[in-house]
Design a protein around this motif. Structure first.
Motif, PDB file in Angstrom:
ATOM      1  N   HIS A   1       1.191   3.212  -5.239  1.00 40.94           N
ATOM      2  CA  HIS A   1       1.352   1.777  -5.142  1.00 40.94           C
ATOM      3  C   HIS A   1       1.162   1.587  -3.492  1.00 40.94           C
ATOM      4  N   HIS A   2       1.971   2.403  -2.890  1.00 43.33           N
ATOM      5  CA  HIS A   2       1.643   2.090  -1.372  1.00 43.33           C
ATOM      6  C   HIS A   2       2.158   3.275  -0.539  1.00 43.33           C
TER       7      HIS A   2
ATOM      8  N   CYS B   1       4.115   4.207   2.927  1.00 50.43           N
ATOM      9  CA  CYS B   1       5.311   3.725   3.895  1.00 50.43           C
ATOM     10  C   CYS B   1       5.487   4.467   5.151  1.00 50.43           C
TER      11      CYS B   1
ATOM     12  N   PHE C   1       6.745  -5.283   3.730  1.00 48.99           N
ATOM     13  CA  PHE C   1       5.335  -4.972   3.406  1.00 48.99           C
ATOM     14  C   PHE C   1       4.586  -5.782   4.189  1.00 48.99           C
TER      15      PHE C   1
ATOM     16  N   PRO D   1      -1.532  -7.215   1.801  1.00 48.02           N
ATOM     17  CA  PRO D   1      -2.805  -6.513   1.715  1.00 48.02           C
ATOM     18  C   PRO D   1      -3.757  -7.234   1.883  1.00 48.02           C
TER      19      PRO D   1
ATOM     20  N   THR E   1      -5.254  -6.048   5.101  1.00 50.83           N
ATOM     21  CA  THR E   1      -5.297  -4.769   5.401  1.00 50.83           C
ATOM     22  C   THR E   1      -6.328  -4.082   4.835  1.00 50.83           C
TER      23      THR E   1
ATOM     24  N   VAL F   1      -5.215  -2.486   1.072  1.00 46.59           N
ATOM     25  CA  VAL F   1      -4.161  -1.320   1.147  1.00 46.59           C
ATOM     26  C   VAL F   1      -2.812  -1.867   1.332  1.00 46.59           C
ATOM     27  N   VAL F   2      -2.157  -1.509   0.508  1.00 45.58           N
ATOM     28  CA  VAL F   2      -0.593  -1.794   0.561  1.00 45.58           C
ATOM     29  C   VAL F   2       0.087  -0.894   1.429  1.00 45.58           C
ATOM     30  N   TRP F   3       0.548  -1.474   2.692  1.00 45.60           N
ATOM     31  CA  TRP F   3       1.377  -0.559   3.601  1.00 45.60           C
ATOM     32  C   TRP F   3       2.765  -1.134   3.468  1.00 45.60           C
ATOM     33  N   GLU F   4       3.713  -0.342   3.927  1.00 47.79           N
ATOM     34  CA  GLU F   4       5.104  -0.651   3.917  1.00 47.79           C
ATOM     35  C   GLU F   4       5.616   0.016   5.301  1.00 47.79           C
TER      36      GLU F   4
END
Length: 138
Positions: free
Chosen positions: A82-83, A85, A121, A124, A127, A130-133
């Motif tokens: 999912h992400h 972090c 978060f 995306p 980004t 891409v899912v970044w936390e």
């Protein structure tokens, strides 16, 4: 554009799952990853279970309500990554500074994270998908 890195180090890799106990049959029992903690975050309606991978945690993310946004993610993509972090010095400051880097936060207000930490978060759409936390230090 700022010349200092946004992130300090990788905090965890998040895998979205339908059922934590069932998923532990693979991640804990087959792969042998020890469970570090499992915590329900009531404000987010999720169960977050951290497993020790040596230098980083693997986080199992289980949505706890039928209307949770991750249910739609599960329906479309199934279980899986999912992400990512990363730790940052200050979550609020880092979220506020995203526009200077050409990005935006999904929410300007950090959400609750395990062990009393806060996280946020990055959208995306800013980004490259891409899912970044980001989360604060422990």
């Amino acid at each position: 554009m700022p010349d200092t890195p946004l992130f300090k180090q990788l905090d965890h890799i998040a895998i979205v799952v339908r059922d934590t106990e069932e998923a532990l049959g693979f991640y804990r029992d087959t792969l042998g990853l020890p469970v570090v903690l499992s915590e329900e975050i009531p404000s987010g309606n999720v169960r977050l279970t951290h497993l020790d991978m040596g230098n980083v945690h693997l986080q199992l993310v289980e949505p706890l309500t039928e209307d949770h946004p991750l249910q739609a993610h599960l329906a479309e993509h199934g279980e899986g990554l999912h992400h990512l972090c990363f730790q940052t010095n200050d979550v609020c400051e880092s979220l506020a500074g995203l526009p200077s880097r050409g990005m935006r936060a999904k929410s300007e207000t950090p959400h609750d994270a395990p062990r009393g930490r806060k996280a946020g978060f990055i959208d995306p759409a800013t980004t490259r998908g891409v899912v970044w936390e980001m989360t604060g230090p422990m």
